[in-house]
Scaffold this motif. Structure first.
Motif, PDB file in Angstrom:
ATOM      1  N   TYR A 131      33.921  51.624  44.726  1.00  0.00           N
ATOM      2  CA  TYR A 131      34.864  52.047  43.335  1.00  0.00           C
ATOM      3  C   TYR A 131      33.760  52.260  42.132  1.00  0.00           C
ATOM      4  O   TYR A 131      32.898  51.534  41.957  1.00  0.00           O
ATOM      5  CB  TYR A 131      35.791  51.048  42.993  1.00  0.00           C
ATOM      6  CG  TYR A 131      36.741  51.275  41.858  1.00  0.00           C
ATOM      7  CD1 TYR A 131      38.062  52.097  42.262  1.00  0.00           C
ATOM      8  CD2 TYR A 131      36.536  50.816  40.729  1.00  0.00           C
ATOM      9  CE1 TYR A 131      38.804  52.425  41.178  1.00  0.00           C
ATOM     10  CE2 TYR A 131      37.166  51.362  39.617  1.00  0.00           C
ATOM     11  CZ  TYR A 131      38.542  51.771  40.026  1.00  0.00           C
ATOM     12  OH  TYR A 131      39.286  52.404  39.006  1.00  0.00           O
TER      13      TYR A 131
ATOM     14  N   PHE B 111      34.111  52.828  37.870  1.00  0.00           N
ATOM     15  CA  PHE B 111      34.876  52.982  36.638  1.00  0.00           C
ATOM     16  C   PHE B 111      34.728  54.310  35.952  1.00  0.00           C
ATOM     17  O   PHE B 111      33.723  55.030  36.309  1.00  0.00           O
ATOM     18  CB  PHE B 111      34.700  51.866  35.860  1.00  0.00           C
ATOM     19  CG  PHE B 111      34.944  50.537  36.294  1.00  0.00           C
ATOM     20  CD1 PHE B 111      36.231  50.192  36.027  1.00  0.00           C
ATOM     21  CD2 PHE B 111      34.000  49.668  36.808  1.00  0.00           C
ATOM     22  CE1 PHE B 111      36.930  48.762  36.430  1.00  0.00           C
ATOM     23  CE2 PHE B 111      34.528  48.277  37.304  1.00  0.00           C
ATOM     24  CZ  PHE B 111      35.880  47.970  37.051  1.00  0.00           C
TER      25      PHE B 111
ATOM     26  N   TYR C  14      32.787  42.276  36.540  1.00  0.00           N
ATOM     27  CA  TYR C  14      33.474  41.840  37.683  1.00  0.00           C
ATOM     28  C   TYR C  14      32.767  42.210  39.218  1.00  0.00           C
ATOM     29  O   TYR C  14      33.624  41.864  40.171  1.00  0.00           O
ATOM     30  CB  TYR C  14      34.881  42.984  37.687  1.00  0.00           C
ATOM     31  CG  TYR C  14      35.592  42.870  36.536  1.00  0.00           C
ATOM     32  CD1 TYR C  14      36.456  41.622  36.186  1.00  0.00           C
ATOM     33  CD2 TYR C  14      35.809  43.819  35.536  1.00  0.00           C
ATOM     34  CE1 TYR C  14      37.395  41.543  35.222  1.00  0.00           C
ATOM     35  CE2 TYR C  14      36.489  43.990  34.480  1.00  0.00           C
ATOM     36  CZ  TYR C  14      37.328  42.708  34.158  1.00  0.00           C
ATOM     37  OH  TYR C  14      38.124  42.505  33.174  1.00  0.00           O
TER      38      TYR C  14
ATOM     39  N   ASN D 263      32.610  44.546  41.018  1.00  0.00           N
ATOM     40  CA  ASN D 263      33.240  45.456  41.579  1.00  0.00           C
ATOM     41  C   ASN D 263      34.400  44.674  42.359  1.00  0.00           C
ATOM     42  O   ASN D 263      34.796  45.192  43.434  1.00  0.00           O
ATOM     43  CB  ASN D 263      32.255  45.897  42.787  1.00  0.00           C
ATOM     44  CG  ASN D 263      31.384  47.124  42.048  1.00  0.00           C
ATOM     45  OD1 ASN D 263      31.996  47.799  41.353  1.00  0.00           O
ATOM     46  ND2 ASN D 263      30.260  47.034  42.666  1.00  0.00           N
ATOM     47  N   ASN D 264      34.806  43.544  41.762  1.00  0.00           N
ATOM     48  CA  ASN D 264      35.934  42.826  42.492  1.00  0.00           C
ATOM     49  C   ASN D 264      37.188  43.341  41.821  1.00  0.00           C
ATOM     50  O   ASN D 264      37.496  42.785  40.660  1.00  0.00           O
ATOM     51  CB  ASN D 264      35.604  41.330  42.339  1.00  0.00           C
ATOM     52  CG  ASN D 264      36.799  40.632  43.005  1.00  0.00           C
ATOM     53  OD1 ASN D 264      37.804  40.908  43.007  1.00  0.00           O
ATOM     54  ND2 ASN D 264      36.312  39.426  43.599  1.00  0.00           N
ATOM     55  N   LEU D 265      37.851  44.150  42.442  1.00  0.00           N
ATOM     56  CA  LEU D 265      38.881  45.068  41.806  1.00  0.00           C
ATOM     57  C   LEU D 265      39.966  44.188  41.615  1.00  0.00           C
ATOM     58  O   LEU D 265      40.881  44.466  40.607  1.00  0.00           O
ATOM     59  CB  LEU D 265      39.353  46.242  42.430  1.00  0.00           C
ATOM     60  CG  LEU D 265      38.412  47.346  42.588  1.00  0.00           C
ATOM     61  CD1 LEU D 265      38.794  48.550  43.338  1.00  0.00           C
ATOM     62  CD2 LEU D 265      37.962  47.658  41.247  1.00  0.00           C
TER      63      LEU D 265
ATOM     64  N   ALA E  40      39.629  42.513  38.306  1.00  0.00           N
ATOM     65  CA  ALA E  40      39.558  43.761  37.082  1.00  0.00           C
ATOM     66  C   ALA E  40      41.141  44.087  37.068  1.00  0.00           C
ATOM     67  O   ALA E  40      41.650  44.267  35.937  1.00  0.00           O
ATOM     68  CB  ALA E  40      38.580  44.889  37.611  1.00  0.00           C
ATOM     69  N   SER E  41      41.713  44.420  38.090  1.00  0.00           N
ATOM     70  CA  SER E  41      43.052  44.973  37.961  1.00  0.00           C
ATOM     71  C   SER E  41      44.094  44.236  37.279  1.00  0.00           C
ATOM     72  O   SER E  41      44.891  44.434  36.485  1.00  0.00           O
ATOM     73  CB  SER E  41      43.528  45.682  39.412  1.00  0.00           C
ATOM     74  OG  SER E  41      43.697  44.521  40.071  1.00  0.00           O
TER      75      SER E  41
ATOM     76  N   GLU F 198      43.075  54.139  34.407  1.00  0.00           N
ATOM     77  CA  GLU F 198      42.224  53.090  35.010  1.00  0.00           C
ATOM     78  C   GLU F 198      42.854  52.068  35.873  1.00  0.00           C
ATOM     79  O   GLU F 198      42.519  51.786  37.041  1.00  0.00           O
ATOM     80  CB  GLU F 198      41.053  52.427  34.215  1.00  0.00           C
ATOM     81  CG  GLU F 198      39.961  51.998  34.750  1.00  0.00           C
ATOM     82  CD  GLU F 198      38.996  52.980  35.675  1.00  0.00           C
ATOM     83  OE1 GLU F 198      38.411  52.662  36.565  1.00  0.00           O
ATOM     84  OE2 GLU F 198      38.773  54.073  35.060  1.00  0.00           O
TER      85      GLU F 198
ATOM     86  N   MET G 293      42.862  51.566  40.062  1.00  0.00           N
ATOM     87  CA  MET G 293      42.423  50.623  40.722  1.00  0.00           C
ATOM     88  C   MET G 293      43.301  50.202  41.842  1.00  0.00           C
ATOM     89  O   MET G 293      43.360  49.999  42.682  1.00  0.00           O
ATOM     90  CB  MET G 293      41.979  49.458  39.832  1.00  0.00           C
ATOM     91  CG  MET G 293      40.687  49.612  38.886  1.00  0.00           C
ATOM     92  SD  MET G 293      40.354  48.308  38.095  1.00  0.00           S
ATOM     93  CE  MET G 293      41.426  48.371  36.689  1.00  0.00           C
TER      94      MET G 293
ATOM     95  N   GLU H 152      43.279  49.959  45.711  1.00  0.00           N
ATOM     96  CA  GLU H 152      43.457  48.569  46.444  1.00  0.00           C
ATOM     97  C   GLU H 152      44.572  49.019  47.551  1.00  0.00           C
ATOM     98  O   GLU H 152      44.180  48.790  49.005  1.00  0.00           O
ATOM     99  CB  GLU H 152      44.011  47.614  45.867  1.00  0.00           C
ATOM    100  CG  GLU H 152      43.016  47.112  44.646  1.00  0.00           C
ATOM    101  CD  GLU H 152      43.391  45.952  44.023  1.00  0.00           C
ATOM    102  OE1 GLU H 152      42.910  44.900  43.946  1.00  0.00           O
ATOM    103  OE2 GLU H 152      44.516  46.139  43.227  1.00  0.00           O
TER     104      GLU H 152
ATOM    105  N   HIS I  13      40.441  43.585  47.604  1.00  0.00           N
ATOM    106  CA  HIS I  13      39.521  42.427  47.126  1.00  0.00           C
ATOM    107  C   HIS I  13      39.559  41.213  47.765  1.00  0.00           C
ATOM    108  O   HIS I  13      40.403  40.912  48.305  1.00  0.00           O
ATOM    109  CB  HIS I  13      39.836  42.234  45.454  1.00  0.00           C
ATOM    110  CG  HIS I  13      41.056  41.521  45.219  1.00  0.00           C
ATOM    111  ND1 HIS I  13      42.399  42.306  45.435  1.00  0.00           N
ATOM    112  CD2 HIS I  13      41.199  40.215  45.294  1.00  0.00           C
ATOM    113  CE1 HIS I  13      43.377  41.267  45.156  1.00  0.00           C
ATOM    114  NE2 HIS I  13      42.704  39.902  45.063  1.00  0.00           N
TER     115      HIS I  13
END
Length: 814
Positions: A684, A686, A699, A701-703, A706-707, A799, A803, A807, A813
């Motif tokens: 992913y 950004f 993060y 890359n831990n969505l 983040a989300s 964004e 995300m 997912e 994640h």
């Protein structure tokens, strides 16, 4: 024999005669020596009242241009010169003319000048052989003295106003207790004029005859002990009869600290005494009623129990005889009804015993897990084939034997289980037990009894613990019960020093939670068994492992709470959340934590004060617990201030998972370096409009995280910005600075680091030492932040959608 000296005085004066003193040499000095050396201002006029001489004091205080105009002027001209300076020129001129006309000495005439100063004038006419030859005018500046006197007078007036507003009565007496001065309030209270009170004995005048000996002893004790007294006393006045007063008396002393009398102040507290007596009577009546109720309940319960025993026994015997289906149904109803009646009688007896203070707490050794398993086995038999699952969840660390009242614990749990079973037709009833920490050598355990039954509304949570009270009016009609079970549970818990409450727990409709203290013997079941066989083992020292650590997180920002909660969950750490300093302080006073992570700027008790109060009392359970300040402050001396407050380290917001891990490893004393598994890059990316480098580090890359945080930002940012705008309009700079500081990290967490930098600048401008300098720039800078947010908000929202879609397409994640 000649007894006279050459100067005519006797060498040996006759007994009883007045000695004739010799004139000392100083008398031969000219008068000019005195006039020149005195600290007072001196003016001399001749026999025609013309000003002919001034000493240095007057010269220094007279402008040079006025000296030539004053000397040798006629008296009227001199008076006119000074008239323009004094506050009351007409009275001044008249008095001056009167003095020179009568030619009589006049000492201490205070004159007010227009410039605010005060001077004292003394007039001394000089005669030689009866002939008037001139006058000496002595002038002394008394401004300071007059100012002090005015201040004393103002203070006395303020003191009198305060006394009047307090409805206080003040009087002064001599050493015999006779009144020497009565103030207005005292005259009002007594209903007499001051002239009627002066000289009267205070005790004889106002204290009822039967209480005078006590009043005199009290007064004598105050004089002997040289101490002020504060006491309540009943007095009697001619116009108002008997009244109650709060009295305070102290000694009046002269400059040698010798007591010369007393000052007493009285406040009428008759209404308060009447109210106090009424409350006491009501309390006594209520206590008598409660006692009568307890006695009645105990008596009637015992009277019912005897025939009830026979009914229950006969119903069981009858059930074992040949019965028709209809008869068996009737016996079943009889058994259910008698069981309910037996429960009711038992509850009444328990309640009366507790309220009478006859319930005692017995300290015995018991094994918690064995007790709980035995209790559940019994309760499963009681429930029969009802489609309800009983589950037990006990923390693995609770393996040792404990010391406490196991019978009361069993009664509490039985009552709660019975209550849960009554309202749960199907589903689950669970018992959960976990340790909460050690305080004052006591191991505090938290018990939870949860069910999936009908549930309770929050407004019903407190009502369920009241005597004879059920949460819903028709509950007893549908489910039975008297409303006593939970009331008894509450009293039994509090009797042992614990507390009980209702809380929300996911997957359950009702959850009763209570805490109780026990003593940990340090011996497991195996060790106790071997000790009973003659072998002895020392109590093991519990090893604190990283995964067993307990962390307190104090954070008032919702986004920050969600972020740190996710990180700690991933680390496998147990933690407790507090949203403000006051709640945190309560937790820290009652539970043991291994680490405290807290924000510095919070409403109410801030991080500095919280740390200082935790460190202040060495007896508190967390006095030595490491404290890490998690702050968005960019001030360089934050770390120094934190250390002075007892804070061990500072973690700056926004922080990455690695930074938090390093803090955890530092203070939880573990060698593990990979507690938190870093997710693999999942492809992913950004948007470039955001600070991608910062977001990737934050993060990893831990969505999922983040989300979640992007969603919180989108939902809350407009409301938070509106709060700042309102504070700006109200010119509440301190409140605005606090809100800006609180919101600043949120922008970084969604990649808007440029806006976060502007927020930092805005926070700096709002500091008290910078505010006046940058006040004109603040509205414009905030407008820039608003404009930048409006421009970037579509990017953040897009964004978030991106995300979520990523997912949903299978890139979940961890």
């Amino acid at each position: 024999m000649n007894l006279l000296r050459k100067d005519g005085s006797r060498k040996n004066p006759m007994p009883g005669s007045i000695p004739i003193l010799a004139v000392p040499p100083i008398f031969s000095l000219p008068i000019s020596s005195y006039l020149s050396n005195t600290s007072a201002g001196i003016m001399v006029t001749d026999d025609q009242h013309q000003l002919i001489w001034l000493n240095e004091v007057v010269l220094k205080n007279t402008p040079p241009q006025d000296l030539a105009n004053l000397l040798y002027l006629p008296f009227d001209a001199v008076v006119r010169h000074y008239c323009v300076q004094v506050a009351q020129p007409v009275a001044f001129a008249a008095r001056m003319q009167d003095l020179v006309h009568h030619k009589k000495p006049y000492i201490g005439w205070e004159i007010a000048f227009r410039n605010g100063r005060y001077r004292e004038l003394s007039y001394i006419p000089i005669f030689d052989a009866g002939v008037f030859v001139g006058s000496i005018w002595e002038v002394i500046d008394i401004t300071k003295h007059h100012t002090v006197q005015q201040e004393i007078q103002r203070n006395e007036e303020k003191f009198q106003v305060v006394l009047d507003n307090l409805n206080a009565a003040l009087c002064e007496t001599d050493l015999n207790g006779n009144i020497t001065k009565a103030y207005d309030g005292f005259c009002r209270m007594s209903g007499m004029e001051e002239e009627q009170l002066i000289g009267k004995n205070l005790i004889d005048l106002f204290v009822p005859e039967e209480k005078r000996p006590y009043a005199r002893l009290l007064r004598q004790r105050r004089l002997d002990k040289n101490m002020p007294l504060l006491y309540e006393m009943e007095i009697e006045t001619p116009h108002a009869g008997r009244r109650w007063v709060l009295a305070s008396a102290t000694s009046i002393r002269n400059q040698d600290q010798v007591a010369t009398g007393s000052m007493s102040i009285y406040m009428d507290i008759t209404p308060q005494k009447r109210l106090q007596r009424a409350l006491e009577q009501s309390r006594e009546a209520a206590e008598q009623a409660r006692q009568a109720q307890r006695e009645f309940l105990a008596n009637i319960s015992h009277e019912i129990r005897n025939p009830l025993t026979a009914i229950i026994g006969m119903s069981h015997l009858l059930e074992n005889t040949p019965l028709t289906a209809e008869q068996r149904e009737y016996v079943g109803i009889l058994k259910l009804s008698s069981d309910f009646l037996l429960e009711l009688v038992g509850n009444l007896l328990d309640l009366s015993k507790i309220e009478a203070g006859k319930q005692e707490v017995q300290q015995r050794e018991f094994h918690l897990v064995a007790l709980l398993k035995s209790l559940l086995d019994i309760f499963r038999l009681k429930m029969g084939k009802k489609p309800v699952v009983l589950t037990l969840e006990v923390d693995p660390s609770l393996r040792n034997w404990l010391i406490g009242d196991d019978l009361l614990l069993k009664q509490i749990l039985l009552n709660l289980l019975t209550n849960a079973e009554k309202f749960t037709s199907e589903g689950e009833i669970a018992i959960k037990v976990r340790p909460e920490g050690v305080s004052e050598n006591k191991l505090w355990l938290t018990f939870r009894v949860c069910d999936t039954g009908i549930g309770l509304d929050q407004e019903q949570w407190n009502a369920v613990f009241e005597d004879y009270r059920q949460a819903v009016r028709n509950t007893s009609e549908r489910y039975g019960g008297t409303g006593l079970g939970l009331a008894i549970v509450k009293q039994l818990v509090e009797l042992q020093g614990g507390r009980i409450f209702v809380e929300e727990l996911p997957l359950y409709r009702t959850c009763f939670c209570f805490t109780l203290p026990y003593t940990d013997t340090g011996r497991s079941a195996d060790q106790r068994r071997m000790a009973a066989q003659g072998d002895t083992y020392p109590a093991p020292i519990p090893a604190v492992r990283f995964e067993e650590a307990y962390v307190l997180v104090v954070e008032d920002n919702m986004m920050n709470r969600k972020y740190i909660s996710g990180l700690l969950n991933r680390a496998g750490l147990r933690f407790q959340l507090a949203t403000n300093g006051q709640d945190a302080l309560h937790l820290l006073q009652h539970r043991q934590f291994d680490l405290i992570l807290m924000d510095l700027r919070m409403p109410g008790v801030d991080g500095y004060e919280l740390a200082a109060r935790v460190r202040a009392d060495e007896m508190l359970p967390n006095a030595a617990t490491p404290i890490v300040a998690v702050t968005a402050s960019a001030v360089e001396d934050t770390a120094d201030q934190a250390r002075l407050a007892g804070i061990n380290d500072v973690l700056s917001k926004p922080y990455t998972p690695d930074q938090l891990i390093r803090i955890l490893q530092k203070f939880l004393n573990e060698d593990e370096t990979a507690l938190m598994e870093t997710p693999n890059t999942n492809g992913y990316q950004f948007q470039s409009a955001l600070d991608t480098k910062f977001l990737d580090a934050l993060y990893e890359n831990n969505l999922g995280y983040a989300s979640d945080l992007f969603e919180v930002f989108v939902k809350t940012i407009h409301e938070e910005m509106a709060k700042i705008k309102t504070l700006l309009e109200e010119k509440d700079w301190e409140g605005m600075g606090f809100q800006v500081h609180k919101l600043k990290p949120n922008f970084s967490m969604v990649g808007l680091t440029a806006i976060a930098a502007n927020m930092q600048t805005l926070e700096n401008y709002l500091k008290s030492n910078q505010l006046n300098k940058h006040l004109p720039e603040i509205p414009g800078l905030f407008a820039e932040v608003e404009s930048a947010l409006a421009a970037n908000m579509p990017v953040v929202e897009e964004e978030l959608k991106k995300m979520r879609a990523f997912e949903e397409n299978g890139h979940q994640h961890p």
